[in-house]
Design a protein around this motif. Structure first.
Motif, PDB file in Angstrom:
ATOM      1  N   THR A 564       0.810  -1.216   0.000  1.00  0.00           N
ATOM      2  CA  THR A 564       0.000   0.000   0.000  1.00  0.00           C
ATOM      3  C   THR A 564       0.840   1.260   0.000  1.00  0.00           C
ATOM      4  O   THR A 564       0.608   2.183  -0.786  1.00  0.00           O
ATOM      5  CB  THR A 564      -0.963  -0.001   1.209  1.00  0.00           C
ATOM      6  N   PHE A 565       1.838   1.365   0.884  1.00  0.00           N
ATOM      7  CA  PHE A 565       2.593   2.609   0.891  1.00  0.00           C
ATOM      8  C   PHE A 565       3.521   2.712  -0.309  1.00  0.00           C
ATOM      9  O   PHE A 565       3.850   3.800  -0.758  1.00  0.00           O
ATOM     10  CB  PHE A 565       3.327   2.884   2.219  1.00  0.00           C
ATOM     11  N   LYS A 566       3.891   1.563  -0.915  1.00  0.00           N
ATOM     12  CA  LYS A 566       4.646   1.611  -2.168  1.00  0.00           C
ATOM     13  C   LYS A 566       3.743   2.099  -3.302  1.00  0.00           C
ATOM     14  O   LYS A 566       4.184   2.816  -4.200  1.00  0.00           O
ATOM     15  CB  LYS A 566       5.176   0.224  -2.517  1.00  0.00           C
ATOM     16  N   ARG A 567       2.486   1.677  -3.260  1.00  0.00           N
ATOM     17  CA  ARG A 567       1.536   2.137  -4.286  1.00  0.00           C
ATOM     18  C   ARG A 567       1.366   3.655  -4.206  1.00  0.00           C
ATOM     19  O   ARG A 567       1.352   4.343  -5.232  1.00  0.00           O
ATOM     20  CB  ARG A 567       0.190   1.434  -4.105  1.00  0.00           C
ATOM     21  N   PHE A 568       1.248   4.187  -2.996  1.00  0.00           N
ATOM     22  CA  PHE A 568       1.100   5.633  -2.856  1.00  0.00           C
ATOM     23  C   PHE A 568       2.367   6.364  -3.308  1.00  0.00           C
ATOM     24  O   PHE A 568       2.278   7.451  -3.894  1.00  0.00           O
ATOM     25  CB  PHE A 568       0.738   6.002  -1.417  1.00  0.00           C
ATOM     26  N   GLU A 569       3.527   5.790  -3.037  1.00  0.00           N
ATOM     27  CA  GLU A 569       4.769   6.407  -3.504  1.00  0.00           C
ATOM     28  C   GLU A 569       4.800   6.462  -5.026  1.00  0.00           C
ATOM     29  O   GLU A 569       5.199   7.466  -5.620  1.00  0.00           O
ATOM     30  CB  GLU A 569       5.979   5.613  -2.991  1.00  0.00           C
ATOM     31  N   LYS A 570       4.383   5.375  -5.671  1.00  0.00           N
ATOM     32  CA  LYS A 570       4.349   5.328  -7.133  1.00  0.00           C
ATOM     33  C   LYS A 570       3.321   6.315  -7.669  1.00  0.00           C
ATOM     34  O   LYS A 570       3.577   7.013  -8.666  1.00  0.00           O
ATOM     35  CB  LYS A 570       4.014   3.906  -7.595  1.00  0.00           C
ATOM     36  N   LEU A 571       2.177   6.386  -7.030  1.00  0.00           N
ATOM     37  CA  LEU A 571       1.139   7.321  -7.461  1.00  0.00           C
ATOM     38  C   LEU A 571       1.627   8.771  -7.350  1.00  0.00           C
ATOM     39  O   LEU A 571       1.272   9.619  -8.171  1.00  0.00           O
ATOM     40  CB  LEU A 571      -0.126   7.128  -6.624  1.00  0.00           C
ATOM     41  N   ALA A 572       2.437   9.046  -6.335  1.00  0.00           N
ATOM     42  CA  ALA A 572       2.991  10.397  -6.179  1.00  0.00           C
ATOM     43  C   ALA A 572       3.856  10.764  -7.381  1.00  0.00           C
ATOM     44  O   ALA A 572       3.873  11.924  -7.821  1.00  0.00           O
ATOM     45  CB  ALA A 572       3.800  10.488  -4.889  1.00  0.00           C
ATOM     46  N   ASP A 573       4.566   9.778  -7.927  1.00  0.00           N
ATOM     47  CA  ASP A 573       5.372  10.014  -9.141  1.00  0.00           C
ATOM     48  C   ASP A 573       4.492  10.171 -10.369  1.00  0.00           C
ATOM     49  O   ASP A 573       4.773  10.997 -11.248  1.00  0.00           O
ATOM     50  CB  ASP A 573       6.339   8.848  -9.365  1.00  0.00           C
ATOM     51  N   LEU A 574       3.433   9.369 -10.436  1.00  0.00           N
ATOM     52  CA  LEU A 574       2.570   9.367 -11.620  1.00  0.00           C
ATOM     53  C   LEU A 574       1.660  10.592 -11.692  1.00  0.00           C
ATOM     54  O   LEU A 574       1.284  11.020 -12.788  1.00  0.00           O
ATOM     55  CB  LEU A 574       1.712   8.090 -11.636  1.00  0.00           C
ATOM     56  N   GLU A 575       1.304  11.135 -10.526  1.00  0.00           N
ATOM     57  CA  GLU A 575       0.386  12.273 -10.489  1.00  0.00           C
ATOM     58  C   GLU A 575       0.997  13.408  -9.665  1.00  0.00           C
ATOM     59  O   GLU A 575       0.667  13.589  -8.486  1.00  0.00           O
ATOM     60  CB  GLU A 575      -0.958  11.860  -9.890  1.00  0.00           C
ATOM     61  N   PRO A 576       1.894  14.173 -10.263  1.00  0.00           N
ATOM     62  CA  PRO A 576       2.564  15.253  -9.514  1.00  0.00           C
ATOM     63  C   PRO A 576       1.608  16.228  -8.858  1.00  0.00           C
ATOM     64  O   PRO A 576       1.902  16.771  -7.788  1.00  0.00           O
ATOM     65  CB  PRO A 576       3.405  15.946 -10.598  1.00  0.00           C
ATOM     66  N   VAL A 577       0.446  16.441  -9.474  1.00  0.00           N
ATOM     67  CA  VAL A 577      -0.505  17.396  -8.910  1.00  0.00           C
ATOM     68  C   VAL A 577      -1.018  16.940  -7.541  1.00  0.00           C
ATOM     69  O   VAL A 577      -1.391  17.764  -6.697  1.00  0.00           O
ATOM     70  CB  VAL A 577      -1.684  17.625  -9.887  1.00  0.00           C
ATOM     71  N   ASN A 578      -1.033  15.616  -7.327  1.00  0.00           N
ATOM     72  CA  ASN A 578      -1.482  15.073  -6.034  1.00  0.00           C
ATOM     73  C   ASN A 578      -0.323  14.481  -5.228  1.00  0.00           C
ATOM     74  O   ASN A 578      -0.552  13.688  -4.308  1.00  0.00           O
ATOM     75  CB  ASN A 578      -2.535  13.983  -6.272  1.00  0.00           C
ATOM     76  N   HIS A 579       0.887  14.866  -5.558  1.00  0.00           N
ATOM     77  CA  HIS A 579       2.085  14.274  -4.951  1.00  0.00           C
ATOM     78  C   HIS A 579       2.050  14.310  -3.427  1.00  0.00           C
ATOM     79  O   HIS A 579       2.217  13.283  -2.751  1.00  0.00           O
ATOM     80  CB  HIS A 579       3.330  15.009  -5.464  1.00  0.00           C
ATOM     81  N   ASP A 580       1.820  15.478  -2.871  1.00  0.00           N
ATOM     82  CA  ASP A 580       1.874  15.620  -1.410  1.00  0.00           C
ATOM     83  C   ASP A 580       0.796  14.791  -0.720  1.00  0.00           C
ATOM     84  O   ASP A 580       1.031  14.208   0.347  1.00  0.00           O
ATOM     85  CB  ASP A 580       1.738  17.090  -1.015  1.00  0.00           C
ATOM     86  N   LEU A 581      -0.369  14.745  -1.319  1.00  0.00           N
ATOM     87  CA  LEU A 581      -1.470  13.970  -0.734  1.00  0.00           C
ATOM     88  C   LEU A 581      -1.127  12.484  -0.700  1.00  0.00           C
ATOM     89  O   LEU A 581      -1.352  11.804   0.311  1.00  0.00           O
ATOM     90  CB  LEU A 581      -2.753  14.190  -1.539  1.00  0.00           C
ATOM     91  N   PHE A 582      -0.563  11.974  -1.785  1.00  0.00           N
ATOM     92  CA  PHE A 582      -0.228  10.550  -1.839  1.00  0.00           C
ATOM     93  C   PHE A 582       0.897  10.208  -0.857  1.00  0.00           C
ATOM     94  O   PHE A 582       0.871   9.152  -0.216  1.00  0.00           O
ATOM     95  CB  PHE A 582       0.167  10.143  -3.267  1.00  0.00           C
ATOM     96  N   ILE A 583       1.881  11.079  -0.747  1.00  0.00           N
ATOM     97  CA  ILE A 583       2.961  10.850   0.224  1.00  0.00           C
ATOM     98  C   ILE A 583       2.394  10.843   1.636  1.00  0.00           C
ATOM     99  O   ILE A 583       2.752   9.996   2.474  1.00  0.00           O
ATOM    100  CB  ILE A 583       4.065  11.924   0.083  1.00  0.00           C
ATOM    101  N   GLN A 584       1.494  11.783   1.901  1.00  0.00           N
ATOM    102  CA  GLN A 584       0.849  11.847   3.219  1.00  0.00           C
ATOM    103  C   GLN A 584       0.053  10.575   3.485  1.00  0.00           C
ATOM    104  O   GLN A 584       0.069  10.032   4.600  1.00  0.00           O
ATOM    105  CB  GLN A 584      -0.068  13.065   3.277  1.00  0.00           C
TER     106      GLN A 584
END
Length: 648
Positions: A564-584
């Motif tokens: 799960t947290f790896k998925r959010f890390e990858k999503l942060a790369d894929l969607e820069p506009v939502n980067h901070d939210l995914f990292i959080q």
């Protein structure tokens, strides 16, 4: 005014390890010695190769970038933010900095004098072990935030002999050799080597007539100097021995002995009656002795598992892994690292169980023995998130066989799966209440049937299909042919590509997850039953995040990232506009994993239900903070997957 500043420093430090392990008096002593310094953005604290300063550092505000010089230029290795401790090689060191430190933004730092902290190290074993854990691998950062530790994970994955975190089953007890091989100054090198070979030891302590130590010769000295440099064997031992001996009392605490060896880079530590060279030798401890005492080190546990097929012994080792887990969690070790270690241990148990099953049944099915199959871990274990021994979810996938072998194959692989399940149960992993296990014939099927299962779930997203998706879509191959699992994965993503509407149903399911907080921002607790007035951390906090991470990673067509947290890390790369939210969101999930595991360890259960009334103020706030990303993520999927239409 000075007292006010000291109090403020102490109030800040006590929230972060290792300062959180100090009593009030020691904390105030450290706080009173702290220097507070401001650094402008890009200003350097120290450079790679410089001699270590007599301080280590704590970030009060801002961020520090630790960088390494490489052929391609300066590479950022780690960021340190609020509460992070770095530059600690000065504490155990006598060696230059291995990285440079620069202010990544305007920063306020606490400089903690090494001289003040050394006395604490000698008296506080918990602090000593905390630092020893980091320094065994030469780490320069001890983090309290545990989402950014890819390096530790890679080290562990690539080198099973890594001892980056040494955890001992009983730190107060370590094997000390009392029968020390000694020799006098009249010996020559050949005589000393013969004595070492005869006694089968790796060192000899040279002593005077009173048995007081004068020096030590080790097998390393014999290799590096006598053999490599060609020193004559007739040379007196006094010319070869290390004469600047560091000795300790034989009744010293373990942390004192261990830290002395680390600090001075010793492979052997001579022990005397009074801890000086003017006292008789009465013991010696080697790094090999340390290794043998590492009962709860990841490397030792895994090595022990790989060398046994005795299920009673396997259970004992898994029990010891739980002690290690408790230490890691209580000492804020990276959740990424913790999850990696526990997954590795669980996987080795599964692999050994697979061998046990194969040895038991393969000879009875010679025509099936060569048929490829794959044991799949599902759910939390499939996501590499199973820290506690919660119930198991697993299945078996095998290649399609000719018609005349179908019955035999089904029978054989069901026996294999059932045996593996039994081993897991014996090792303390309870059976699945829903019977989603490799002992259920429904979940022991050939590749063609598994493709049919997934196609059907995607084509007809019923309530049962959506429930299955939360378990089966997070599968991970553990034993057997991983190629089979890859073929199934390829089929699933082809189906998802053709039937996009399935994601809308997954999104609806994720959006409808129960909320963690009520109207007045209180925890939504169970209203009745066994867990009345308790908060369901799994259903109300963790599942919403796992469901959303799975949904969004599927929507991007990304394969082979289950965590799960790896998925959010990858999503942060894929969607820069939502980067901070995914990292959080990724950090929130790691915190929830930690809280659930600690709850389970403290209460001897699966940690799913937490009594909010038993949480301290800071714990409550921390838990509530993890909920913040959920509503934002749910709003994103509501819009992205047009849920207003689906929810009508």
């Amino acid at each position: 005014m000075a007292n006010v500043i000291v109090n403020r420093v102490a109030e800040f430090l006590k929230n972060f390890p290792p300062f959180s392990f100090l009593d009030k008096e020691d904390l105030e002593m450290v706080a009173s010695a702290v220097e507070i310094k401001y650094f402008d953005k890009d200003e350097s604290l120290f450079l790679q190769g410089q001699v270590a300063q007599p301080h280590f550092f704590v970030v009060k505000e801002g961020a520090i970038a630790l960088t390494e010089k490489k052929d391609s230029g300066e590479e950022i290795i780690e960021y340190c933010d609020q509460g992070d401790v770095f530059g600690v090689l000065a504490l155990l060191g006598k060696r230059p900095y291995v990285l440079s430190a620069h202010a990544a933004e305007d920063s306020l730092l606490y400089f903690v004098p090494v001289s003040v902290f050394e006395s604490i190290l000698n008296q506080n074993s918990r602090v000593a072990l905390y630092f020893a854990a980091g320094f065994a691998s030469g780490q320069v950062v001890v983090r309290k935030d545990l989402s950014e530790s890819q390096r530790a994970r890679k080290i562990f994955r690539n080198d099973s002999s890594d001892h980056s975190l040494l955890i001992f089953s009983d730190p107060s007890v370590v094997k000390i050799s009392e029968n020390v091989l000694t020799g006098n100054e009249s010996l020559n090198i050949q005589d000393a080597a013969k004595k070492m070979a005869f006694e089968e030891v790796s060192s000899i302590v040279i002593v005077n007539a009173k048995n007081h130590p004068l020096g030590i010769i080790t097998d390393k000295d014999l290799r590096k100097r006598v053999v490599a440099e060609g020193i004559p064997l007739t040379t007196p031992v006094s010319k070869l021995m290390s004469a600047d001996l560091i000795v300790k009392k034989s009744d010293s605490s373990f942390s004192d002995l261990y830290l002395c060896m680390i600090k001075n880079r010793l492979h052997h530590l001579v022990l005397t009656k009074d801890g000086t060279i003017h006292s008789p030798v009465n013991g010696i401890i080697s790094d090999h002795d340390i290794l043998l005492s590492m009962g709860n080190s990841p490397a030792v546990l895994i090595h022990a598992l790989l060398n046994t097929l005795d299920i009673n012994e396997m259970k004992m080792i898994r029990d010891r892994a739980e002690q290690m887990l408790r230490y890691y969690l209580e000492n804020e070790v990276s959740m990424d690292f913790v999850a990696s270690v526990m997954t590795e241990i669980n996987d080795v148990i599964l692999s050994q169980a697979n061998i046990i099953a194969f040895k038991k049944y393969a000879a009875d099915y010679p025509e099936i023995e060569k048929v490829n199959y794959c044991f799949l871990s599902l759910g939390s274990e499939g996501r590499e998130e199973q820290l506690l021994r919660t119930d198991q979810d697993n299945a078996i996938l095998y290649e399609d066989v000719p018609e005349h072998l179908k019955g035999k194959a089904s029978e054989y692989f069901l026996k294999i799966g059932s045996q593996i399940v039994e081993v897991l149960i014996h090792c303390g992993v309870s059976s699945c209440p829903g019977d989603i296990m490799a002992s259920n014939p429904k979940w022991v099927k050939p590749l063609s049937k598994w493709k049919e299962y997934f196609s059907d779930w995607i084509l007809k997203p019923t309530e049962e299909a959506l429930l299955n998706s939360s378990i089966f879509f997070d599968y991970r191959p553990v034993a057997g042919s991983k190629t089979l699992a890859d073929k199934l994965t390829e089929h699933i993503y082809e189906e998802l590509g053709r039937k996009h509407f399935f994601l809308n149903f997954l999104a609806k399911n994720a959006y409808m997850n129960p909320t963690p907080l009520g109207f007045f921002k209180g925890f939504v607790v169970e209203k009745s039953g066994e867990h009345k007035d308790e908060f369901d951390i799994k259903a109300r906090a963790m599942i919403p995040l796992t469901d959303i991470a799975r949904l969004l990673i599927f929507s991007h067509g990304v394969v082979k990232i289950n965590n799960t947290f790896k998925r959010f890390e990858k999503l942060a790369d894929l969607e820069p506009v939502n980067h901070d939210l995914f990292i959080q969101a990724g950090k929130a999930y790691e915190i929830l994993m930690r809280m659930r595991a600690l709850e389970g360890l403290q209460n001897g259960n699966n940690g799913r239900y937490i009594n909010p009334e038993k949480l301290g103020k800071l714990q409550k706030q921390l838990l509530k903070n993890t909920f913040a990303p959920i509503s934002e993520l749910q709003e994103i999927i509501r819009v992205r997957f047009q849920l207003d239409y689906f929810l009508k």
